[in-house]
Scaffold this motif. Sequence first.
Motif, PDB file in Angstrom:
ATOM      1  N   ASP A   1      39.961  37.232  31.334  1.00  0.00           N
ATOM      2  CA  ASP A   1      40.056  35.787  31.150  1.00  0.00           C
ATOM      3  C   ASP A   1      41.494  35.402  31.469  1.00  0.00           C
ATOM      4  N   GLY A   2      41.679  34.328  32.193  1.00  0.00           N
ATOM      5  CA  GLY A   2      43.034  33.927  32.554  1.00  0.00           C
ATOM      6  C   GLY A   2      43.405  34.367  33.961  1.00  0.00           C
ATOM      7  N   ASP A   3      42.678  35.355  34.521  1.00  0.00           N
ATOM      8  CA  ASP A   3      42.909  35.728  35.924  1.00  0.00           C
ATOM      9  C   ASP A   3      42.248  34.655  36.795  1.00  0.00           C
ATOM     10  N   GLU A   4      43.046  33.873  37.483  1.00  0.00           N
ATOM     11  CA  GLU A   4      42.479  32.740  38.234  1.00  0.00           C
ATOM     12  C   GLU A   4      42.834  32.809  39.713  1.00  0.00           C
ATOM     13  N   GLY A   5      41.813  32.549  40.563  1.00  0.00           N
ATOM     14  CA  GLY A   5      42.044  32.369  41.994  1.00  0.00           C
ATOM     15  C   GLY A   5      42.468  33.637  42.704  1.00  0.00           C
ATOM     16  N   GLY A   6      42.667  33.514  44.023  1.00  0.00           N
ATOM     17  CA  GLY A   6      43.234  34.608  44.794  1.00  0.00           C
ATOM     18  C   GLY A   6      42.253  35.673  45.247  1.00  0.00           C
ATOM     19  N   LEU A   7      40.970  35.593  44.789  1.00  0.00           N
ATOM     20  CA  LEU A   7      40.021  36.645  45.147  1.00  0.00           C
ATOM     21  C   LEU A   7      39.042  36.181  46.219  1.00  0.00           C
ATOM     22  N   ALA A   8      38.768  37.057  47.186  1.00  0.00           N
ATOM     23  CA  ALA A   8      37.827  36.730  48.249  1.00  0.00           C
ATOM     24  C   ALA A   8      36.412  37.216  47.934  1.00  0.00           C
TER      25      ALA A   8
ATOM     26  N   ILE B   1      34.801  51.011  40.305  1.00  0.00           N
ATOM     27  CA  ILE B   1      36.142  51.532  40.599  1.00  0.00           C
ATOM     28  C   ILE B   1      37.141  50.794  39.715  1.00  0.00           C
ATOM     29  N   MET B   2      37.972  51.554  39.019  1.00  0.00           N
ATOM     30  CA  MET B   2      38.943  50.942  38.123  1.00  0.00           C
ATOM     31  C   MET B   2      40.271  50.774  38.849  1.00  0.00           C
ATOM     32  N   ILE B   3      40.893  49.615  38.666  1.00  0.00           N
ATOM     33  CA  ILE B   3      42.162  49.342  39.344  1.00  0.00           C
ATOM     34  C   ILE B   3      43.233  49.049  38.299  1.00  0.00           C
ATOM     35  N   GLU B   4      44.334  49.789  38.378  1.00  0.00           N
ATOM     36  CA  GLU B   4      45.420  49.591  37.425  1.00  0.00           C
ATOM     37  C   GLU B   4      46.584  48.904  38.114  1.00  0.00           C
ATOM     38  N   GLY B   5      47.015  47.751  37.587  1.00  0.00           N
ATOM     39  CA  GLY B   5      48.149  47.055  38.173  1.00  0.00           C
ATOM     40  C   GLY B   5      48.086  45.570  37.888  1.00  0.00           C
ATOM     41  N   SER B   6      48.999  44.812  38.479  1.00  0.00           N
ATOM     42  CA  SER B   6      49.040  43.367  38.230  1.00  0.00           C
ATOM     43  C   SER B   6      47.840  42.684  38.892  1.00  0.00           C
ATOM     44  N   TYR B   7      47.560  41.452  38.466  1.00  0.00           N
ATOM     45  CA  TYR B   7      46.438  40.720  39.059  1.00  0.00           C
ATOM     46  C   TYR B   7      46.680  40.464  40.551  1.00  0.00           C
ATOM     47  N   GLU B   8      47.929  40.190  40.899  1.00  0.00           N
ATOM     48  CA  GLU B   8      48.264  39.924  42.314  1.00  0.00           C
ATOM     49  C   GLU B   8      47.933  41.154  43.165  1.00  0.00           C
ATOM     50  N   ALA B   9      48.370  42.321  42.686  1.00  0.00           N
ATOM     51  CA  ALA B   9      48.119  43.561  43.431  1.00  0.00           C
ATOM     52  C   ALA B   9      46.627  43.866  43.471  1.00  0.00           C
ATOM     53  N   PHE B  10      45.938  43.554  42.362  1.00  0.00           N
ATOM     54  CA  PHE B  10      44.487  43.744  42.282  1.00  0.00           C
ATOM     55  C   PHE B  10      43.802  42.927  43.381  1.00  0.00           C
TER      56      PHE B  10
ATOM     57  N   ASN C   1      40.666  42.272  48.124  1.00  0.00           N
ATOM     58  CA  ASN C   1      40.410  41.453  49.315  1.00  0.00           C
ATOM     59  C   ASN C   1      40.374  42.293  50.597  1.00  0.00           C
ATOM     60  N   GLU C   2      41.160  43.337  50.618  1.00  0.00           N
ATOM     61  CA  GLU C   2      41.124  44.252  51.778  1.00  0.00           C
ATOM     62  C   GLU C   2      39.777  44.951  51.891  1.00  0.00           C
TER      63      GLU C   2
END
Length: 337
Positions: free
Chosen positions: A269-276, A242-251, A256-257
């Motif tokens: 690369d550079g997307d750090e943390g925040g993922l469950a 599934i492709m997700i378009e948007g900021s890393y925060e919104a991603f 996580n939901e």
Amino acid sequence: METILLSAETADIEKAAAMIKNGELVGMPTETVYGLAANATDPKAVAGIFAAKGRPADNPLIVHIAELRKLSELAEDIPVLAYRLAEKFWPGPLTMILKKKPCIPDITSGGLDTVGIRMPAHPAALELIRKSGLSLAAPSGNVSGYPSPTKAEHMMRDMNGKISAVIDGGDCTVGVESTVISFENENTVRILRPGGVTREQLLEEAENVIIDPAILHELTEGQTVRSPGMKYQHYSPIAHVIMIEGSYEAFCLYVNENAGENIYALVFDGDEGGLAVPSVKYGCNGSEQAQNLFSCLRDMDEKAAKTVYVRAPEPEGVGLAVYNRLIRAAGFEVIQV
Ligand code: TXA
Ligand code: MG
């Protein structure tokens, strides 16, 4: 059948060339992806390619050459612009669709009166073509529908037991397939499949470059297809992409939901943390993402991923090719967040 793993040394390439001359199939490294090569003018050998891949018979193969003079042996009515593009981008990731000559069998061209021709840049591919003295039909070496192979081990996974040999030429440097173009007129080309040569680069030689609508949009019923490959589901791992378009925060919020067992994320690369959920990085720009994409998709299956949420790349430069492969891998399932 035993599939031999060969090196890219001359002695091994000579073995592979002998196999090709004998009508057999060989996994060939190119700078884009590994190809499944056979004598383009031998209908029986070419039939073997379609069988090994499980490829629909109406999907034509690209013919690979190592010498520019071969172009006029295989094709006719060649526009001057085609020669300029060949001069500039060959050897390299550009395939040109031209009117075919009768030496190209119908099975190779999928029944069309045109043929796609390209001169690959990988030294092992060029040596194999030269040593065989033939033009080589070679689609990507994956089982039809699966992500293309960018390492010898991917070729082995898909073709072990079905073909004579695989030449290990290392990891592919471009990582997505060649740009496929057709000619609208003397000054205009149409990109049928984006790849390593970008629209911007083509515009340095051609006055107009049309991006075929099928590159970014799902075909509607009854729409004409200029390249048969556009009709088919492509590049898909077993995992649901599934492709997700948007900021890393919104991603992160979205993923996580939907977190759970065997859910993965493919991020920059550079997307750090925040993922469950566990994540894999596939690069920080278009060329890196192109290089890593197919390998990352295959790795998802190795991990037995059920669903993979992928951060959509910027569809610019080589990124357009990455976007095009991903949107097909995702069956056009794109979520805006
Ligand atoms: O980088 C590449 O192009 C790799 C390496 C091995 O050279 N090859 C490759 O081949 O990607 P394949 O068969 O996986 O993809 C060729 C694409 C298909 O979508 C096919 O429909 C299109 O090119 N194509 C080939 N010949 C054509 C023709 N005569 N007219 C329109 N489309 C054509
Ligand atoms: Mg392919």
